[in-house]
Write a protein that holds these residues in place. Structure first.
Motif, PDB file in Angstrom:
ATOM      1  N   GLY A  34       0.737  -1.340  -0.419  1.00  0.00           N
ATOM      2  CA  GLY A  34      -0.491   0.534   0.025  1.00  0.00           C
ATOM      3  C   GLY A  34       0.456   1.482  -0.315  1.00  0.00           C
ATOM      4  O   GLY A  34       1.792   1.773  -0.650  1.00  0.00           O
ATOM      5  N   ARG A  35       0.739   1.717   1.342  1.00  0.00           N
ATOM      6  CA  ARG A  35       0.980   3.858   1.258  1.00  0.00           C
ATOM      7  C   ARG A  35       2.949   3.068   1.255  1.00  0.00           C
ATOM      8  O   ARG A  35       3.369   3.699   0.671  1.00  0.00           O
ATOM      9  N   THR A  62      -1.721  -1.740  -3.121  1.00  0.00           N
ATOM     10  CA  THR A  62      -2.017  -3.444  -2.421  1.00  0.00           C
ATOM     11  C   THR A  62      -1.446  -3.510  -2.189  1.00  0.00           C
ATOM     12  O   THR A  62      -0.426  -2.990  -1.752  1.00  0.00           O
ATOM     13  N   GLY A  63      -2.430  -4.470  -0.264  1.00  0.00           N
ATOM     14  CA  GLY A  63      -1.500  -4.504   0.981  1.00  0.00           C
ATOM     15  C   GLY A  63      -1.530  -5.917   0.918  1.00  0.00           C
ATOM     16  O   GLY A  63      -2.114  -6.845  -0.539  1.00  0.00           O
ATOM     17  N   THR A  66      -5.285  -7.402   1.595  1.00  0.00           N
ATOM     18  CA  THR A  66      -6.161  -6.889  -0.261  1.00  0.00           C
ATOM     19  C   THR A  66      -6.936  -7.366  -0.264  1.00  0.00           C
ATOM     20  O   THR A  66      -6.071  -8.866  -1.010  1.00  0.00           O
ATOM     21  N   VAL A  77      -4.488   2.268  -2.327  1.00  0.00           N
ATOM     22  CA  VAL A  77      -3.959   3.036  -2.113  1.00  0.00           C
ATOM     23  C   VAL A  77      -3.864   4.101  -3.240  1.00  0.00           C
ATOM     24  O   VAL A  77      -3.080   3.478  -4.317  1.00  0.00           O
ATOM     25  N   ASN A  92      -6.423   6.098   0.025  1.00  0.00           N
ATOM     26  CA  ASN A  92      -7.276   4.694   0.041  1.00  0.00           C
ATOM     27  C   ASN A  92      -8.725   4.770  -0.256  1.00  0.00           C
ATOM     28  O   ASN A  92      -9.324   5.696  -0.575  1.00  0.00           O
ATOM     29  N   GLU A 475      -2.048   2.002   6.733  1.00  0.00           N
ATOM     30  CA  GLU A 475      -2.325   2.395   5.180  1.00  0.00           C
ATOM     31  C   GLU A 475      -1.567   1.881   4.491  1.00  0.00           C
ATOM     32  O   GLU A 475      -1.500   1.537   2.890  1.00  0.00           O
ATOM     33  N   SER A 476      -0.507   0.722   5.118  1.00  0.00           N
ATOM     34  CA  SER A 476       0.090  -0.315   4.227  1.00  0.00           C
ATOM     35  C   SER A 476      -0.228  -1.905   4.149  1.00  0.00           C
ATOM     36  O   SER A 476      -0.003  -2.073   3.238  1.00  0.00           O
ATOM     37  N   THR A 478      -3.174  -3.397   2.963  1.00  0.00           N
ATOM     38  CA  THR A 478      -3.712  -1.888   3.017  1.00  0.00           C
ATOM     39  C   THR A 478      -4.814  -2.344   3.621  1.00  0.00           C
ATOM     40  O   THR A 478      -5.992  -2.807   3.333  1.00  0.00           O
TER      41      THR A 478
END
Ligand code: SF4
Length: 604
Positions: A34-35, A62-63, A66, A77, A92, A475-476, A478
């Protein structure tokens, strides 16, 4: 490491090149997803370019959680160099596009270059096409989504911009599923600058997981735990609007362009008023908390509301009727405008008009005037020409003392919490990595429940603790933070989810380092890209320091500039940044960024 597709899909719109790249093991370990991924990619690939030029890139990231059957995991994100702030920008978004991207075999999509003519990207597993979008260019987000679904089937994920993004309005967002929005700092404008109307994604593969069975079992348990929480039923009734009356009672409701803190017509806008108009609920994929509250608006059409957009398009512009707020919110979603920035921009224009700084009159709470301005912003004409770049730029245009009440930090309009009497929340806005936004450290409820008026080190530490968790981990991964924040879903679940998803959990210590690494990397991006970095960029606007609250229980309160400065210095010290907020070399080394980041030492 499992739990990732391990692939980046890169599409260059200038020459049509499509390539697939590996995500290194080091990147997965250090940046999670993500972030984290987006910040690393932008640091390495976007430097010294105009955000609306061919050289900027949009990263859809994406993480490792996700798309897995885990609570509220249908998110991605969207990040870019922001045309609104000139620094790092992201947001996001809950979307089937996130779920499909991973099923199609990619963790990240990078779009670069610029198409000569309007286009959209269609990804169907391995097949990637850049297609003609002339027949949907100019269409509202809802209609464009309809057309794309008619062509590609309803079972696809769509990310789309509206006329505001096409016209590069600096606070244009990306929309999905007729109500989900993401990328406040102008990610929609960056897509528009690339002549990119939409991305349509369909993936038919499996979402990768280290231990699928364990993911299934824990997901089931997690969804069940959320549903069983004491305040779940009330959340389902009001969603984020449950906080509206609390904000009013505590003088932190954005009112008359963040002037007053409380609104005398709040009862006409609060969570109970919402319940009377509510006809449905909507939300992101894989979420059993569905927080988009759908009402019948004043035009008898469906509009989706939450606290932020009601705060900013309600009391902040003195709109005292929720069904009218719904009209403005629906228009913003249709044109693809960020509702928070829009509310701030309208409030700014109304105040400028009141102070006779404009040739055109726009009265507080005037629905028809607002409707016209929204159209003018999206088309960059009339008052739209003054405000389409946000309140910071508008204050340069209208002059007077408007710089003091242009409500932004680093160019991003402040989201819906007044901070005249909340120093901790002011610090959270001041140090958020995208400009003034609440998502990284919504410290206000903790602050008000503790010693509200203090400027203590404890508050500084709390802001950082929340930034590590919300801005780093969530955020990561995500995934959406709201189950944890709003119904008290156990934080202890997430390391277990990561372990089942990728074969490796995460310790408390690793969460802190991850958050700090991402924050120092993003801060370095700001310093390199802004050209004239200075400590003042971490301050909220003068209004909260100079103009006391004029009414209510907290009449007379305002922030203390010197004491805010002390908190900021403490914040820098804990982060390992110098007195100007620039990461020290040893800090970067300690965070494993030494071989990645070189920060310009000069500051303005
Ligand atoms: S709680 Fe709301 S924002 Fe979060 S995933 Fe669910 S619907 Fe989306």
């Amino acid at each position: 490491m499992k739990g990732y597709t391990g692939k980046i899909l890169r599409i260059n719109l200038s020459d049509g090149r499509v390539s697939k790249e590996e995500i290194s093991e080091e990147m997965r370990k250090k940046f999670l997803g993500g972030r984290g991924f987006a910040a690393k990619i932008l640091w390495e690939e976007v430097s010294g370019v105009d955000p609306l030029s061919e050289g900027n890139k949009v990263v859809f990231s994406t993480g490792p959680l996700t798309g897995l059957p885990l609570p509220s995991s249908g998110k991605m994100v969207i990040a870019s160099k922001s045309p609104l702030t000139g620094g790092y920008g992201d947001g996001n978004i809950g979307s089937m596009a996130a779920v499909h991207l991973r099923r199609a075999g990619y963790d990240v999509l990078i779009v670069e270059g610029r198409s000569e003519a309007p286009c959209y990207i269609a990804i169907h597993d391995e097949r990637v096409e850049i297609l003609d979008a002339r027949d949907i260019w100019g269409k509202m987000t809802f209609e464009a989504q309809d057309d794309l679904e008619a062509k590609h089937g309803r079972n696809v994920g769509v990310l789309v911009i509206g006329p505001a993004g096409e016209n590069m309005v600096r606070f244009a967002t990306v929309m999905s599923q007729r109500g989900r929005a993401g990328g406040r700092p102008g990610m929609g404008a960056v897509m528009g600058s690339k002549n990119l109307k939409a991305v349509v994604i369909k993936g038919t593969g499996k979402t990768p997981a280290f231990d699928e069975k364990r993911v299934q079992e824990m997901g089931k348990e997690g969804y069940g735990e959320i549903k069983g929480k004491d305040n779940y039923d009330f959340w389902i009734r009001q969603g984020t609007m449950q906080v509206f009356e609390w904000c009013n009672e505590n003088s932190c409701l954005p009112t008359y362009n963040f002037r007053e803190g409380a609104f005398r017509f709040s009862k006409q806008l609060d969570g109970y008023a919402l319940e009377k108009l509510k006809v449905d609920r909507k939300g992101c994929p894989l979420c059993n908390m569905q927080c988009g509250m759908v009402i019948k608006d004043a035009d008898k059409r469906n509009a989706e509301l939450d606290y932020e957009n009601v705060g900013m398009l309600g009391p902040n512009i003195a709109m005292d009727d929720l069904s009218k707020v719904g009209v403005l919110n629906r228009m913003a979603d249709a044109y693809g405008l960020d509702t928070i920035s829009l509310g701030s921009c309208l409030g700014f224009l109304m105040e400028a008009s009141e102070r006779e700084l404009l040739d055109t009159r726009i009265e507080w709470g005037d629905l028809n005037a607002c409707k016209k301005v929204i159209e003018d912003i999206a088309k960059k004409r009339g008052l739209g020409e003054i405000i389409f770049e946000g309140v910071r730029k508008a204050s340069e245009r209208v002059g007077g003392d408007s710089r003091d009440w242009a409500m932004h930090v680093k160019g991003l309009e402040i989201s819906a919490y007044d901070c005249h009497a909340c120093p901790g929340m002011a610090l959270s806005y001041g140090t958020s990595p995208i400009g003034a936004h609440h998502k990284d450290a919504w410290v206000i409820s903790w602050e008000i429940s503790m010693d509200r008026f203090s400027y203590s080190k404890e508050k500084v530490e709390k802001v950082i603790e929340l930034q590590r968790l919300r801005g780093g981990l969530f955020e990561s991964m995500t995934t959406c933070r709201l189950p944890w924040i709003e119904v008290n879903f156990g934080l202890h679940w997430y390391p277990k989810y990561l372990e089942a998803a990728r074969g490796e959990g995460i310790t408390q210590e690793e969460i802190s380092v991850l958050g700090d690494r991402i924050y120092s990397l993003i801060r370095s991006f700001w310093i390199r890209e802004s050209g004239s970095w200075n400590r003042e960029m971490d301050y909220p606007p003068s209004r909260w320091f100079e103009e006391p609250l004029p009414q209510g229980d907290l009449k007379g309160y305002k922030l203390d500039r010197a004491r805010y400065g002390e908190m900021l210095s403490q914040y820098y010290e804990i982060r390992g940044w110098d007195e100007n907020g620039i990461p020290k070399e040893q800090t970067l080394e300690g965070l494993g960024l030494g071989n990645i980041v070189r920060v310009p030492r000069k500051n303005g």
